[in-house]
Design a protein around this motif. Structure first.
Motif, PDB file in Angstrom:
ATOM      1  N   VAL A 181       0.842  -1.204   0.000  1.00  0.00           N
ATOM      2  CA  VAL A 181       0.000   0.000   0.000  1.00  0.00           C
ATOM      3  C   VAL A 181       0.876   1.253   0.000  1.00  0.00           C
ATOM      4  O   VAL A 181       1.774   1.407   0.824  1.00  0.00           O
ATOM      5  N   ASN A 182       0.604   2.126  -0.968  1.00  0.00           N
ATOM      6  CA  ASN A 182       1.254   3.435  -1.015  1.00  0.00           C
ATOM      7  C   ASN A 182       0.158   4.488  -1.054  1.00  0.00           C
ATOM      8  O   ASN A 182      -0.661   4.487  -1.971  1.00  0.00           O
ATOM      9  N   LEU A 183       0.135   5.343  -0.047  1.00  0.00           N
ATOM     10  CA  LEU A 183      -0.940   6.334   0.004  1.00  0.00           C
ATOM     11  C   LEU A 183      -0.422   7.532   0.779  1.00  0.00           C
ATOM     12  O   LEU A 183       0.254   7.384   1.792  1.00  0.00           O
ATOM     13  N   HIS A 184      -0.729   8.708   0.257  1.00  0.00           N
ATOM     14  CA  HIS A 184      -0.270   9.921   0.922  1.00  0.00           C
ATOM     15  C   HIS A 184      -1.468  10.820   1.176  1.00  0.00           C
ATOM     16  O   HIS A 184      -2.162  11.209   0.243  1.00  0.00           O
ATOM     17  N   VAL A 185      -1.721  11.104   2.438  1.00  0.00           N
ATOM     18  CA  VAL A 185      -2.824  12.010   2.783  1.00  0.00           C
ATOM     19  C   VAL A 185      -2.224  13.311   3.284  1.00  0.00           C
ATOM     20  O   VAL A 185      -1.458  13.326   4.237  1.00  0.00           O
ATOM     21  N   HIS A 186      -2.584  14.390   2.607  1.00  0.00           N
ATOM     22  CA  HIS A 186      -2.024  15.696   2.978  1.00  0.00           C
ATOM     23  C   HIS A 186      -2.841  16.333   4.081  1.00  0.00           C
ATOM     24  O   HIS A 186      -3.984  15.964   4.318  1.00  0.00           O
ATOM     25  N   GLN A 187      -2.229  17.341   4.698  1.00  0.00           N
ATOM     26  CA  GLN A 187      -2.935  18.058   5.751  1.00  0.00           C
ATOM     27  C   GLN A 187      -4.180  18.737   5.180  1.00  0.00           C
ATOM     28  O   GLN A 187      -4.145  19.339   4.110  1.00  0.00           O
ATOM     29  N   GLY A 188      -5.296  18.624   5.909  1.00  0.00           N
ATOM     30  CA  GLY A 188      -6.535  19.267   5.492  1.00  0.00           C
ATOM     31  C   GLY A 188      -7.282  18.516   4.411  1.00  0.00           C
ATOM     32  O   GLY A 188      -8.308  18.988   3.912  1.00  0.00           O
ATOM     33  N   GLU A 189      -6.782  17.341   4.052  1.00  0.00           N
ATOM     34  CA  GLU A 189      -7.393  16.592   2.970  1.00  0.00           C
ATOM     35  C   GLU A 189      -8.405  15.580   3.520  1.00  0.00           C
ATOM     36  O   GLU A 189      -8.217  15.037   4.608  1.00  0.00           O
ATOM     37  N   VAL A 190      -9.477  15.358   2.761  1.00  0.00           N
ATOM     38  CA  VAL A 190     -10.439  14.320   3.123  1.00  0.00           C
ATOM     39  C   VAL A 190     -10.312  13.185   2.111  1.00  0.00           C
ATOM     40  O   VAL A 190     -10.548  13.378   0.917  1.00  0.00           O
ATOM     41  N   VAL A 191      -9.903  12.017   2.579  1.00  0.00           N
ATOM     42  CA  VAL A 191      -9.738  10.873   1.680  1.00  0.00           C
ATOM     43  C   VAL A 191     -10.744   9.802   2.072  1.00  0.00           C
ATOM     44  O   VAL A 191     -10.827   9.415   3.237  1.00  0.00           O
ATOM     45  N   VAL A 192     -11.521   9.366   1.093  1.00  0.00           N
ATOM     46  CA  VAL A 192     -12.460   8.281   1.333  1.00  0.00           C
ATOM     47  C   VAL A 192     -11.846   6.987   0.815  1.00  0.00           C
ATOM     48  O   VAL A 192     -11.330   6.949  -0.305  1.00  0.00           O
ATOM     49  N   VAL A 193     -11.863   5.962   1.656  1.00  0.00           N
ATOM     50  CA  VAL A 193     -11.379   4.648   1.243  1.00  0.00           C
ATOM     51  C   VAL A 193     -12.609   3.766   1.054  1.00  0.00           C
ATOM     52  O   VAL A 193     -13.432   3.641   1.957  1.00  0.00           O
ATOM     53  N   CYS A 194     -12.748   3.187  -0.130  1.00  0.00           N
ATOM     54  CA  CYS A 194     -13.879   2.289  -0.329  1.00  0.00           C
ATOM     55  C   CYS A 194     -13.407   1.006  -1.012  1.00  0.00           C
ATOM     56  O   CYS A 194     -12.287   0.931  -1.525  1.00  0.00           O
ATOM     57  N   GLY A 195     -14.283   0.034  -0.986  1.00  0.00           N
ATOM     58  CA  GLY A 195     -13.938  -1.256  -1.574  1.00  0.00           C
ATOM     59  C   GLY A 195     -14.892  -2.300  -1.052  1.00  0.00           C
ATOM     60  O   GLY A 195     -15.597  -2.056  -0.072  1.00  0.00           O
ATOM     61  N   PRO A 196     -14.931  -3.458  -1.678  1.00  0.00           N
ATOM     62  CA  PRO A 196     -15.837  -4.511  -1.218  1.00  0.00           C
ATOM     63  C   PRO A 196     -15.477  -4.986   0.191  1.00  0.00           C
ATOM     64  O   PRO A 196     -14.375  -4.718   0.673  1.00  0.00           O
ATOM     65  N   SER A 197     -16.413  -5.681   0.849  1.00  0.00           N
ATOM     66  CA  SER A 197     -16.114  -6.118   2.215  1.00  0.00           C
ATOM     67  C   SER A 197     -15.009  -7.163   2.184  1.00  0.00           C
ATOM     68  O   SER A 197     -14.919  -7.972   1.265  1.00  0.00           O
ATOM     69  N   GLY A 198     -14.151  -7.112   3.179  1.00  0.00           N
ATOM     70  CA  GLY A 198     -13.003  -8.008   3.215  1.00  0.00           C
ATOM     71  C   GLY A 198     -11.845  -7.552   2.356  1.00  0.00           C
ATOM     72  O   GLY A 198     -10.872  -8.270   2.186  1.00  0.00           O
ATOM     73  N   SER A 199     -11.945  -6.319   1.842  1.00  0.00           N
ATOM     74  CA  SER A 199     -10.892  -5.852   0.935  1.00  0.00           C
ATOM     75  C   SER A 199      -9.673  -5.336   1.687  1.00  0.00           C
ATOM     76  O   SER A 199      -8.623  -5.127   1.102  1.00  0.00           O
ATOM     77  N   GLY A 200      -9.817  -5.101   3.009  1.00  0.00           N
ATOM     78  CA  GLY A 200      -8.686  -4.597   3.780  1.00  0.00           C
ATOM     79  C   GLY A 200      -8.818  -3.127   4.135  1.00  0.00           C
ATOM     80  O   GLY A 200      -7.910  -2.550   4.720  1.00  0.00           O
ATOM     81  N   LYS A 201      -9.966  -2.518   3.825  1.00  0.00           N
ATOM     82  CA  LYS A 201     -10.080  -1.073   4.069  1.00  0.00           C
ATOM     83  C   LYS A 201     -10.120  -0.735   5.564  1.00  0.00           C
ATOM     84  O   LYS A 201      -9.522   0.245   5.988  1.00  0.00           O
ATOM     85  N   SER A 202     -10.799  -1.584   6.335  1.00  0.00           N
ATOM     86  CA  SER A 202     -10.801  -1.348   7.791  1.00  0.00           C
ATOM     87  C   SER A 202      -9.401  -1.520   8.376  1.00  0.00           C
ATOM     88  O   SER A 202      -8.963  -0.730   9.199  1.00  0.00           O
ATOM     89  N   THR A 203      -8.727  -2.570   7.922  1.00  0.00           N
ATOM     90  CA  THR A 203      -7.361  -2.805   8.397  1.00  0.00           C
ATOM     91  C   THR A 203      -6.474  -1.614   8.051  1.00  0.00           C
ATOM     92  O   THR A 203      -5.679  -1.157   8.869  1.00  0.00           O
ATOM     93  N   LEU A 204      -6.656  -1.095   6.830  1.00  0.00           N
ATOM     94  CA  LEU A 204      -5.846   0.035   6.383  1.00  0.00           C
ATOM     95  C   LEU A 204      -5.984   1.212   7.340  1.00  0.00           C
ATOM     96  O   LEU A 204      -4.994   1.783   7.808  1.00  0.00           O
ATOM     97  N   ILE A 205      -7.237   1.565   7.672  1.00  0.00           N
ATOM     98  CA  ILE A 205      -7.432   2.749   8.521  1.00  0.00           C
ATOM     99  C   ILE A 205      -6.986   2.460   9.955  1.00  0.00           C
ATOM    100  O   ILE A 205      -6.490   3.349  10.652  1.00  0.00           O
ATOM    101  N   ARG A 206      -7.109   1.199  10.379  1.00  0.00           N
ATOM    102  CA  ARG A 206      -6.711   0.863  11.750  1.00  0.00           C
ATOM    103  C   ARG A 206      -5.194   0.832  11.934  1.00  0.00           C
ATOM    104  O   ARG A 206      -4.706   0.922  13.066  1.00  0.00           O
ATOM    105  N   THR A 207      -4.449   0.734  10.833  1.00  0.00           N
ATOM    106  CA  THR A 207      -2.987   0.790  10.983  1.00  0.00           C
ATOM    107  C   THR A 207      -2.529   2.214  11.311  1.00  0.00           C
ATOM    108  O   THR A 207      -1.467   2.399  11.890  1.00  0.00           O
ATOM    109  N   ILE A 208      -3.356   3.216  10.929  1.00  0.00           N
ATOM    110  CA  ILE A 208      -2.897   4.602  11.078  1.00  0.00           C
ATOM    111  C   ILE A 208      -2.701   4.978  12.543  1.00  0.00           C
ATOM    112  O   ILE A 208      -1.811   5.748  12.870  1.00  0.00           O
ATOM    113  N   ASN A 209      -3.529   4.444  13.452  1.00  0.00           N
ATOM    114  CA  ASN A 209      -3.231   4.684  14.875  1.00  0.00           C
ATOM    115  C   ASN A 209      -2.792   3.392  15.566  1.00  0.00           C
ATOM    116  O   ASN A 209      -2.909   3.247  16.766  1.00  0.00           O
ATOM    117  N   GLN A 210      -2.293   2.491  14.765  1.00  0.00           N
ATOM    118  CA  GLN A 210      -1.689   1.240  15.236  1.00  0.00           C
ATOM    119  C   GLN A 210      -2.621   0.387  16.093  1.00  0.00           C
ATOM    120  O   GLN A 210      -2.166  -0.290  17.007  1.00  0.00           O
TER     121      GLN A 210
END
Lengths: 244, 230
Positions: A20-49
């Motif tokens: 995964v390569n993703l860059h979120v800038h300050q003040g930016e709103v990024v929506v992550v979407c995808g089918p269930s089980g795609s890893g999107k929840s895991t992705l966001i949960r890694t951000i605060n470990q």
């Protein structure tokens, strides 16, 4: 603000995040979407470990999450996290749900924390519920309190993990409204959601993820009009007209 | 068959307090003393062992679980004997029997309490801890402010079970000559010879009343601890 570089994660043999390569800038709103089980929840949960990464590098607010010396508790205080299931503390009143962390983590005097909490409750339209307990609130109200609880820490980043998926349809609007207002204040936000209306109106960028791979990253207008990847086209067809 | 319960009335003071004030406190008073002190100590012991058994450090967790399982695998009577012979040797001098019994009851009950605490903690949804640490609370703060207060409330019925057992288990102190209720009853029985049914029926009622009073108290406590209207 948030930079994923070559991030991998496995749950045993399951490759949940794949380069995964993703860059979120300050003040930016990024929506992550995808089918269930795609890893999107895991992705966001890694951000605060809440989920540690296995390989690659993840830098959040200048702190390296793969560095053992990083004080993760300190970083988490700067990041708000809103859960699908709200996770309010059932044994504490709404006010105490909101003031606990500011008092214990930031050492803010109780009175000041309560004032901040009250003004946040005004902002999410629930000031009359300050002494209620979570079980006395509707799902939508609980989620708005949960957002207020996160905002009480004055975070630099807000993460939303399917914040409306556990709500009855008539309550989704009130929560999305609070999130939209928050986006207008310039908050850096990462939102996992199926609410494509919200995505097209509020997001600056949409990341489409499937099988742990970010297949597409685009501005909402481009993503909805002209999805490049076949999986994204299928996904959009399903979420936009679920009956067919 | 005729029963003559006047033997109870004639010996009621001895049933209540034993030889006190001419000798050691005994009877129902000592039974209550053993029960209450062991109850408080094993609550603390169980809480500590229970928290250690969910420690983030594997070695701590492992050692605690071994200790808990070892104690749970031994009959209480054996623990009472051990403490009776071992404790005086350890402190290097005589020790009141009642205290060795309190030590035994505490160690034994703590192991069971620890399992209740562990199950109570693990029964709280993971999302509660995640929400707490996401706001920057340290894991121990999440445990003490969020998980434990909710878990303890769920543990109350199991605690009560354990403490009712504990109250009845104090009767085993009789084996090392501690003059609690059962011991006093056997003394009176040995002296009077012909009223065993009356005497042991009476102490059965006493144990029942104590346990029932405790259960009622905890019901009331449980209701008071309700925090939400579901």
């Amino acid at each position: 603000m948030i930079r994923f570089s070559g991030v991998h994660k496995w749950f045993r043999k399951l490759h949940v995040l794949n380069d995964v390569n993703l860059h979120v800038h300050q003040g930016e709103v990024v929506v992550v979407c995808g089918p269930s089980g795609s890893g999107k929840s895991t992705l966001i949960r890694t951000i605060n470990q809440l989920e540690p990464i296995d390989r690659g590098s993840l830098i959040v607010d200048g702190m390296d999450l793969s560095d053992r010396k990083t004080d993760i508790n300190k970083l988490r205080a700067e990041i708000g996290f809103v859960f699908q299931q709200f996770n309010l503390y059932p044994h504490l009143s709404v006010l105490k749900n909101i003031t606990l962390a500011p008092i214990k983590v930031r050492n803010i005097p109780k009175k000041e924390a309560e004032e901040t909490a009250t003004s946040l409750l005004e902002r999410v339209g629930l000031v009359e519920k300050r002494d209620a307990y979570p079980a006395q609130l509707s799902g939508g109200q609980q989620q708005r309190v949960a957002i207020a609880r996160s905002l009480a820490m004055k975070p630099k980043i807000m993460l939303f993990d399917e914040p409306t998926s556990a709500l009855d349809p008539e309550m989704i609007g009130e929560v999305l409204q609070v999130m939209q207002d928050l986006a207008k204040t310039g908050m850096t936000m990462v939102v996992v959601t199926h609410e494509m209306g919200f995505a097209s109106e509020v997001a600056h960028r949409i990341a489409f993820i499937d099988n742990g791979i970010i297949l597409e990253e685009a501005k909402p207008a481009d993503f909805f009009k002209n999805p490049q990847h076949e999986r994204a086209q299928q996904f959009l067809k399903q979420v936009l007209s679920p009956m067919h | 068959m005729d029963f003559d319960f006047s033997v109870i009335g004639r010996n009621i003071v001895y049933f209540m307090i034993g030889q006190y004030p001419h000798g050691h406190l005994g009877g129902i008073a000592l039974t209550l003393y053993l029960a209450i002190v062991s109850c408080v100590l094993s609550f603390i012991g169980g809480l500590i062992l229970g928290l250690l058994s969910v420690s983030p450090f594997r070695i701590v967790r492992y050692v605690t679980v071994v200790v808990i399982n070892a104690i749970r695998g031994i009959p209480l009577l054996m623990v009472i004997f051990w403490m009776y012979f071992l404790l005086p040797a350890l402190v290097g001098g005589p020790m009141p029997e009642a205290q060795t019994v309190i030590a035994a009851l505490t160690i034994f009950t703590s192991a069971y309490m620890a399992e209740i605490v562990r199950a109570g903690i693990e029964g709280i949804e993971k999302g509660q801890t995640e929400a707490a640490i996401s706001t920057g609370l340290r894991p121990w703060q999440a445990m003490f402010y969020i998980v434990l207060p909710q878990g303890l409330r769920n543990m109350v019925p199991s605690f009560v079970n354990q403490f009712v057992s504990l109250i009845k288990d104090t009767s085993l102190a009789f084996i090392v000559g501690v003059s609690e209720l059962t011991h006093v009853a056997t003394q009176i029985n040995n002296r009077t010879m012909v009223y065993p049914t009356e005497i042991f029926f009476f102490i059965a009622i006493v144990y029942f009343v104590i346990c029932y009073a405790f259960t009622s108290l905890s019901r009331w406590l449980e209701k008071r601890l309700t925090w939400s209207h579901r």
